[in-house]
Write a protein that holds these residues in place. Sequence first.
Motif, short mmCIF file in Angstrom:
data_model
loop_
_atom_site.label_atom_id
_atom_site.label_comp_id
_atom_site.label_asym_id
_atom_site.label_seq_id
_atom_site.Cartn_x
_atom_site.Cartn_y
_atom_site.Cartn_z
N GLN A 15 -22.88 -36.85 -17.22
CA GLN A 15 -21.52 -37.16 -17.64
C GLN A 15 -20.57 -36.03 -17.24
O GLN A 15 -19.47 -36.28 -16.75
CB GLN A 15 -21.47 -37.39 -19.14
N THR A 16 -21.01 -34.80 -17.43
CA THR A 16 -20.20 -33.65 -17.03
C THR A 16 -19.94 -33.68 -15.53
O THR A 16 -18.81 -33.45 -15.08
CB THR A 16 -20.90 -32.34 -17.45
N MET A 17 -20.98 -33.99 -14.75
CA MET A 17 -20.82 -34.08 -13.30
C MET A 17 -19.84 -35.20 -12.93
O MET A 17 -18.95 -35.00 -12.09
CB MET A 17 -22.17 -34.32 -12.64
N ASN A 18 -19.97 -36.36 -13.56
CA ASN A 18 -19.08 -37.48 -13.26
C ASN A 18 -17.63 -37.17 -13.62
O ASN A 18 -16.70 -37.51 -12.88
CB ASN A 18 -19.55 -38.74 -13.98
N ILE A 19 -17.42 -36.53 -14.76
CA ILE A 19 -16.07 -36.16 -15.16
C ILE A 19 -15.48 -35.15 -14.18
O ILE A 19 -14.32 -35.25 -13.79
CB ILE A 19 -16.06 -35.61 -16.60
N SER A 20 -16.30 -34.20 -13.75
CA SER A 20 -15.84 -33.19 -12.78
C SER A 20 -15.39 -33.86 -11.49
O SER A 20 -14.34 -33.55 -10.94
CB SER A 20 -16.96 -32.19 -12.50
N PHE A 21 -16.20 -34.82 -11.01
CA PHE A 21 -15.86 -35.56 -9.79
C PHE A 21 -14.58 -36.36 -10.00
O PHE A 21 -13.67 -36.33 -9.16
CB PHE A 21 -17.03 -36.47 -9.40
N LYS A 22 -14.48 -37.05 -11.11
CA LYS A 22 -13.28 -37.86 -11.42
C LYS A 22 -12.02 -36.99 -11.41
O LYS A 22 -11.01 -37.35 -10.80
CB LYS A 22 -13.45 -38.54 -12.78
#
Length: 141
Positions: free
Chosen positions: A57-64
């Motif tokens: 989730q942290t990785m996805n938020i960072s990408f977003k």
Amino acid sequence: MKFSEYAVGQRYETKSIKLSKTDIMEFAKIYDPQYMHLDEEKAKKGRFGSLIASGMQTMNISFKLWIEVGVYGENVVAGTGMNHIQFIKPVFPDDELSVVAEVIELLPRRRGNGIVTVLLTTYNQNHQKVFQAELSALIDN
């Protein structure tokens, strides 16, 4: 941005996003159903003393957050890789995350396009580094 407009060392800062306990649990129910993301009582007794967000989730938020800056725009063709992924510190409910993206490598390709690699570094509201990864994408010229 076109590939030819990138330069090593360019830096971009994103807006921030606050992650609620509900956000953490809803993501985990679907994508990472482990106790430290879903079971508050068990998580309180665990290493971090609380629920924590999934690293995914942290990785996805960072990408977003990076994509929302809009630098790639219509010139991005596709992602080509993500390397050196590091989950540095846990992300807790009500943490507010933001990202600094720095262009660290440019690899020219045929027809004037190329691979742009950025170092994504995600921080919480206390300016503590929680995540870092290199993200590469093919960019048209």
